[in-house]
Design a protein around this motif. Sequence first.
Motif, PDB file in Angstrom:
ATOM      1  N   VAL A 171     -11.160  19.358   2.033  1.00 47.47           N
ATOM      2  CA  VAL A 171     -11.566  18.042   1.538  1.00 47.47           C
ATOM      3  C   VAL A 171     -10.563  17.025   2.068  1.00 47.47           C
ATOM      4  CG1 VAL A 171     -11.816  16.599  -0.513  1.00 47.47           C
ATOM      5  CG2 VAL A 171     -12.654  18.952  -0.548  1.00 47.47           C
ATOM      6  N   GLU A 172     -11.063  15.886   2.530  1.00 49.16           N
ATOM      7  CA  GLU A 172     -10.199  14.827   3.026  1.00 49.16           C
ATOM      8  C   GLU A 172     -10.286  13.605   2.124  1.00 49.16           C
ATOM      9  OE1 GLU A 172     -11.246  14.008   7.033  1.00 49.16           O
ATOM     10  OE2 GLU A 172     -10.602  15.965   7.796  1.00 49.16           O
TER      11      GLU A 172
ATOM     12  N   ARG B 124     -16.823  11.901   0.455  1.00 51.06           N
ATOM     13  CA  ARG B 124     -17.762  12.095  -0.638  1.00 51.06           C
ATOM     14  C   ARG B 124     -17.883  13.597  -0.891  1.00 51.06           C
ATOM     15  NH1 ARG B 124     -18.073   7.976  -3.642  1.00 51.06           N
ATOM     16  NH2 ARG B 124     -20.042   8.794  -4.512  1.00 51.06           N
ATOM     17  N   VAL B 125     -17.669  14.013  -2.131  1.00 54.47           N
ATOM     18  CA  VAL B 125     -17.637  15.432  -2.471  1.00 54.47           C
ATOM     19  C   VAL B 125     -18.570  15.710  -3.637  1.00 54.47           C
ATOM     20  CG1 VAL B 125     -15.284  15.758  -1.621  1.00 54.47           C
ATOM     21  CG2 VAL B 125     -15.663  15.100  -4.018  1.00 54.47           C
ATOM     22  N   THR B 126     -18.897  16.986  -3.787  1.00 55.17           N
ATOM     23  CA  THR B 126     -19.706  17.437  -4.915  1.00 55.17           C
ATOM     24  C   THR B 126     -18.812  18.154  -5.908  1.00 55.17           C
ATOM     25  OG1 THR B 126     -21.674  17.695  -3.540  1.00 55.17           O
ATOM     26  CG2 THR B 126     -21.642  18.867  -5.640  1.00 55.17           C
TER      27      THR B 126
ATOM     28  N   ARG C  97     -24.994  24.198 -16.062  1.00 53.23           N
ATOM     29  CA  ARG C  97     -24.346  23.942 -14.774  1.00 53.23           C
ATOM     30  C   ARG C  97     -24.819  22.584 -14.275  1.00 53.23           C
ATOM     31  NH1 ARG C  97     -22.267  26.875 -10.168  1.00 53.23           N
ATOM     32  NH2 ARG C  97     -22.743  25.810  -8.223  1.00 53.23           N
ATOM     33  N   VAL C  98     -23.888  21.679 -14.108  1.00 53.49           N
ATOM     34  CA  VAL C  98     -24.218  20.340 -13.629  1.00 53.49           C
ATOM     35  C   VAL C  98     -23.322  20.006 -12.450  1.00 53.49           C
ATOM     36  CG1 VAL C  98     -25.013  19.546 -15.877  1.00 53.49           C
ATOM     37  CG2 VAL C  98     -22.611  19.274 -15.258  1.00 53.49           C
ATOM     38  N   SER C  99     -23.799  19.093 -11.606  1.00 55.64           N
ATOM     39  CA  SER C  99     -23.011  18.641 -10.466  1.00 55.64           C
ATOM     40  C   SER C  99     -23.081  17.128 -10.369  1.00 55.64           C
ATOM     41  CB  SER C  99     -23.514  19.285  -9.172  1.00 55.64           C
ATOM     42  OG  SER C  99     -24.850  18.902  -8.902  1.00 55.64           O
ATOM     43  N   ARG C 100     -22.043  16.581  -9.763  1.00 51.99           N
ATOM     44  CA  ARG C 100     -21.948  15.125  -9.666  1.00 51.99           C
ATOM     45  C   ARG C 100     -21.211  14.777  -8.386  1.00 51.99           C
ATOM     46  NH1 ARG C 100     -18.977  11.380 -14.284  1.00 51.99           N
ATOM     47  NH2 ARG C 100     -19.616   9.317 -13.487  1.00 51.99           N
ATOM     48  N   GLU C 101     -21.596  13.672  -7.771  1.00 55.30           N
ATOM     49  CA  GLU C 101     -20.963  13.264  -6.528  1.00 55.30           C
ATOM     50  C   GLU C 101     -19.838  12.285  -6.830  1.00 55.30           C
ATOM     51  OE1 GLU C 101     -22.613  10.552  -3.202  1.00 55.30           O
ATOM     52  OE2 GLU C 101     -23.141  12.587  -2.558  1.00 55.30           O
ATOM     53  N   GLY C 102     -18.712  12.452  -6.127  1.00 56.10           N
ATOM     54  CA  GLY C 102     -17.578  11.569  -6.305  1.00 56.10           C
ATOM     55  C   GLY C 102     -16.821  11.373  -5.000  1.00 56.10           C
ATOM     56  N   GLU C 103     -15.690  10.712  -5.093  1.00 58.75           N
ATOM     57  CA  GLU C 103     -14.854  10.418  -3.922  1.00 58.75           C
ATOM     58  C   GLU C 103     -13.487  11.076  -4.086  1.00 58.75           C
ATOM     59  OE1 GLU C 103     -12.620   6.642  -1.719  1.00 58.75           O
ATOM     60  OE2 GLU C 103     -14.007   6.295  -3.392  1.00 58.75           O
TER      61      GLU C 103
END
Length: 238
Positions: free
Chosen positions: A181-182, A186-188, A197-203
């Motif tokens: 990851v850099e 944008r990461v999950t 189980r949930v997922s969310r996008e972030g920085e």
Amino acid sequence: MRYLLHFAARCSIVLNVLLLLLYVGAPQPVLAQATDQTLLDTVQQFLYQETQTLGQEVVIDIAPPSPHLPPCLQPTPFLPNANQAPIGRVSVGVRCGEDGRQTRYLQAQVDVIGRYIVAGQDIARGTLITSSMLAQREGNLSDLSSQSLTSEEDVVGKVAQRPIRSGSTFQAHFLQAPSLVERGQRVTVIAEGSGFRVSREGEALTDGAEGETIRVRFGPRDIMNARVIGQGTLMVDF
């Protein structure tokens, strides 16, 4: 005559007491020596078991226990630093007695003859290391630095943090796991528990290698920590 009989009786009693003291006292040094030998044999076997997978030949020299200490009954050895391979000058802890409340330490020199890896070529800083860049050597592993990495699995796939010359051993602080990851990416981020189980996008706010925990921003005031588990993927640990 009565005096002589009493005197003879007293002499007999004194003689019997002396013989009893000699009988009881004589085995003690032998018992102490046998107990010390049992202690040394137990520690020797323990160190052999801990090192037999490290090389082809192991030589163990244990310093004898102090003669001023009481015998160590039912010795149970352990390594005070379980994360470090028992090579070179080693301190071995031993718990004594049924409850193991008494603890003492023995010093040992452990020499292991085995194979280790070195750089097979000059490696520039920032290079991702592959198996083709390595060469094997054989020698006394106790002569190597405690930070030396001896197996290929510990080196391949890592990135050199400084130039490494051909023939040099790999030190742990010379290498780093590659970033998955850099910063600014944008990461999950995944969160899971019992039945969900949930997922969310972030920085990502920093770079991160596998297993590292970094900060992720989801909004102006919504920042949390997450662990890198893959390329661009992180996990929240509850």
